[in-house]
Design a protein around this motif. Sequence first.
Motif, PDB file in Angstrom:
ATOM      1  N   ALA A  22       7.979   6.608  -8.818  1.00 44.11           N
ATOM      2  CA  ALA A  22       7.893   5.540  -9.533  1.00 44.11           C
ATOM      3  C   ALA A  22       8.939   4.604  -9.746  1.00 44.11           C
ATOM      4  O   ALA A  22       8.549   3.336  -9.876  1.00 44.11           O
ATOM      5  CB  ALA A  22       7.502   5.764 -11.009  1.00 44.11           C
ATOM      6  N   ASP A  23      10.069   4.986  -9.167  1.00 44.76           N
ATOM      7  CA  ASP A  23      11.353   3.980  -9.188  1.00 44.76           C
ATOM      8  C   ASP A  23      11.391   3.401  -7.591  1.00 44.76           C
ATOM      9  O   ASP A  23      12.189   2.565  -7.358  1.00 44.76           O
ATOM     10  CB  ASP A  23      12.398   4.777  -9.241  1.00 44.76           C
ATOM     11  CG  ASP A  23      12.779   5.437 -10.690  1.00 44.76           C
ATOM     12  OD1 ASP A  23      12.042   4.790 -11.583  1.00 44.76           O
ATOM     13  OD2 ASP A  23      13.640   6.312 -11.053  1.00 44.76           O
ATOM     14  N   VAL A  24      10.385   3.627  -6.575  1.00 41.04           N
ATOM     15  CA  VAL A  24      10.358   2.857  -5.507  1.00 41.04           C
ATOM     16  C   VAL A  24       9.758   1.378  -5.790  1.00 41.04           C
ATOM     17  O   VAL A  24       8.731   1.346  -6.250  1.00 41.04           O
ATOM     18  CB  VAL A  24       9.727   3.752  -4.442  1.00 41.04           C
ATOM     19  CG1 VAL A  24       9.625   2.917  -3.160  1.00 41.04           C
ATOM     20  CG2 VAL A  24      10.256   4.920  -4.210  1.00 41.04           C
ATOM     21  N   ASN A  25      10.357   0.549  -5.301  1.00 32.30           N
ATOM     22  CA  ASN A  25      10.039  -0.795  -5.376  1.00 32.30           C
ATOM     23  C   ASN A  25      10.291  -1.688  -4.309  1.00 32.30           C
ATOM     24  O   ASN A  25      11.056  -1.588  -3.414  1.00 32.30           O
ATOM     25  CB  ASN A  25      10.637  -1.414  -6.625  1.00 32.30           C
ATOM     26  CG  ASN A  25      10.128  -1.141  -7.635  1.00 32.30           C
ATOM     27  OD1 ASN A  25       8.931  -0.937  -8.071  1.00 32.30           O
ATOM     28  ND2 ASN A  25      11.056  -0.336  -8.490  1.00 32.30           N
ATOM     29  N   ALA A  36       0.694  -1.028   0.001  1.00 34.70           N
ATOM     30  CA  ALA A  36       0.173  -0.022   0.080  1.00 34.70           C
ATOM     31  C   ALA A  36       0.829   1.251  -0.072  1.00 34.70           C
ATOM     32  O   ALA A  36       0.590   2.146  -0.734  1.00 34.70           O
ATOM     33  CB  ALA A  36      -0.814  -0.142   1.056  1.00 34.70           C
ATOM     34  N   ILE A  37       1.783   1.276   0.652  1.00 34.94           N
ATOM     35  CA  ILE A  37       2.928   2.437   0.849  1.00 34.94           C
ATOM     36  C   ILE A  37       3.557   2.602  -0.371  1.00 34.94           C
ATOM     37  O   ILE A  37       3.478   3.699  -1.144  1.00 34.94           O
ATOM     38  CB  ILE A  37       3.901   2.331   2.133  1.00 34.94           C
ATOM     39  CG1 ILE A  37       3.148   2.283   3.233  1.00 34.94           C
ATOM     40  CG2 ILE A  37       5.010   3.276   1.922  1.00 34.94           C
ATOM     41  CD1 ILE A  37       4.004   2.074   4.455  1.00 34.94           C
ATOM     42  N   GLU A  38       3.983   1.390  -1.006  1.00 31.00           N
ATOM     43  CA  GLU A  38       4.668   1.523  -2.463  1.00 31.00           C
ATOM     44  C   GLU A  38       3.580   2.120  -3.487  1.00 31.00           C
ATOM     45  O   GLU A  38       4.096   2.874  -4.297  1.00 31.00           O
ATOM     46  CB  GLU A  38       5.103   0.063  -2.775  1.00 31.00           C
ATOM     47  CG  GLU A  38       5.767  -0.056  -4.025  1.00 31.00           C
ATOM     48  CD  GLU A  38       6.147  -1.354  -4.469  1.00 31.00           C
ATOM     49  OE1 GLU A  38       5.801  -1.855  -5.727  1.00 31.00           O
ATOM     50  OE2 GLU A  38       6.673  -2.142  -3.553  1.00 31.00           O
TER      51      GLU A  38
END
Length: 78
Positions: free
Chosen positions: A31-34, A20-22
């Motif tokens: 957008a680069d957070v995974n 959910a945080i992602e």
Amino acid sequence: MKATVHVFLKPGVLDVQGKAIENALHGLGWADVNHVRVGRVLEFEVGGDKASAEAEVKAMCDKLLANTVIESYRVEIG
């Protein structure tokens, strides 16, 4: 003596809160957070020498502070 316990879900366990945080971060433009994983940190004072304090805190984790079926933990004594 200060004890710090880091508790996280084990690899392979679905982290709904992390997902959910992602998704929220993606929606805000990052957008680069995974592979976001959420954990918790507990800090408290414990007595005794370092070795006995560490053993005591590990026992606390195994019995109460972590669900060892789905979570792992790391103990720091300092």
